[in-house]
Design a protein around this motif. Structure first.
Motif, PDB file in Angstrom:
ATOM      1  N   SER A 181       0.260   4.126   1.254  1.00 57.68           N
ATOM      2  CA  SER A 181      -0.111   5.096   2.290  1.00 57.68           C
ATOM      3  C   SER A 181       1.063   5.511   3.177  1.00 57.68           C
ATOM      4  CB  SER A 181      -1.233   4.513   3.157  1.00 57.68           C
ATOM      5  OG  SER A 181      -0.824   3.278   3.720  1.00 57.68           O
ATOM      6  N   SER A 182       2.187   4.819   3.106  1.00 58.23           N
ATOM      7  CA  SER A 182       3.332   5.166   3.955  1.00 58.23           C
ATOM      8  C   SER A 182       4.237   6.223   3.326  1.00 58.23           C
ATOM      9  CB  SER A 182       4.162   3.916   4.260  1.00 58.23           C
ATOM     10  OG  SER A 182       4.699   3.403   3.052  1.00 58.23           O
ATOM     11  N   PRO A 231       0.841  -1.199   0.000  1.00 59.36           N
ATOM     12  CA  PRO A 231       0.000   0.000   0.000  1.00 59.36           C
ATOM     13  C   PRO A 231       0.876   1.250   0.000  1.00 59.36           C
ATOM     14  CG  PRO A 231      -0.125  -1.154   2.107  1.00 59.36           C
ATOM     15  CD  PRO A 231       0.689  -2.001   1.181  1.00 59.36           C
ATOM     16  N   SER A 238       7.973  -1.452   3.920  1.00 62.67           N
ATOM     17  CA  SER A 238       6.704  -2.154   3.711  1.00 62.67           C
ATOM     18  C   SER A 238       6.916  -3.644   3.454  1.00 62.67           C
ATOM     19  CB  SER A 238       5.922  -1.519   2.561  1.00 62.67           C
ATOM     20  OG  SER A 238       6.548  -1.796   1.334  1.00 62.67           O
ATOM     21  N   ASN A 266       2.092   6.784  -6.702  1.00 61.45           N
ATOM     22  CA  ASN A 266       1.809   5.495  -6.068  1.00 61.45           C
ATOM     23  C   ASN A 266       2.827   4.470  -6.575  1.00 61.45           C
ATOM     24  OD1 ASN A 266       0.797   4.393  -8.606  1.00 61.45           O
ATOM     25  ND2 ASN A 266      -1.040   5.627  -8.207  1.00 61.45           N
TER      26      ASN A 266
END
Length: 191
Positions: free
Chosen positions: A7-8, A5, A111, A18
């Motif tokens: 989002s980090s 993801p 991640s 992204n």
């Protein structure tokens, strides 16, 4: 595996917003650094693993680790760890490793469950002398770095390597004349 993801990462400063965009860079013309390293189902899937058709001058992690007595390599440093594949493979062999220069690489590595340090090649390595068992670098320590800075980094590597430790310079790029006149003498001075 698919991309983690996003989002980090605070994507505001980057062209890509992204991880999917970073993965798709491999489809664009031109040569970007680490152009395909975020594509974990591509070259990264088998990097440093045994292949059916070995590529000349490429070594697997197991071949390199076999150079040392079993269990003597525990702590490693991967300079310019890309997307962290080297660190992930080493952790499967009970060796910790990773270092990179910026986001989104560091976020991607984190991640994947690895610890990533934010350092540049112009910084002093933040380790005590003689503490690291293996130092690996792929595509980072090459002729794009000014010779005086590269020499500084090589001395820093040998400062933190324990006696008998391994320095794995993976894919060093330069012209033959540069090798003969600059880099070969520089590496010989480290002995």
């Amino acid at each position: 595996p698919g991309p983690p993801p996003g989002s980090s990462v605070v994507w505001k400063a980057y062209h890509c917003k992204n991880y999917t965009c970073l993965i798709n860079r491999r489809l664009q013309k031109g040569s970007d650094d680490c152009k395909d390293c975020f594509w974990l189902n591509g070259l990264e899937r088998n990097r440093w693993l045994p292949r059916r058709k070995p590529i000349e001058l490429e070594f697997t992690q197991d071949e390199v680790l076999a150079l040392m007595p079993k269990g003597t390599i525990r702590i490693g440093l991967d300079i310019g760890g890309g997307s962290g594949t080297f660190a992930v493979r080493m952790s499967e062999r009970n060796v910790t490793t990773s270092m990179n220069f910026n986001a989104p690489f560091n976020n991607f590595i984190a991640s994947r469950g690895m610890i990533s340090m934010f350092l540049t090649v112009s910084q002093r390595l933040p380790f005590f002398d003689n503490t690291i068992d293996i130092v690996h670098s792929m595509h980072v320590l090459s002729n794009w770095i000014p010779p005086i800075l590269l020499q500084f980094m090589l001395f820093a590597i040998y400062r933190v390597l324990r006696p008998g430790g391994l320095f794995w310079l993976d894919h060093f790029f330069c012209r033959l004349v540069q090798w003969d006149e600059t880099y070969k003498p520089m590496l010989e001075r480290l002995k």
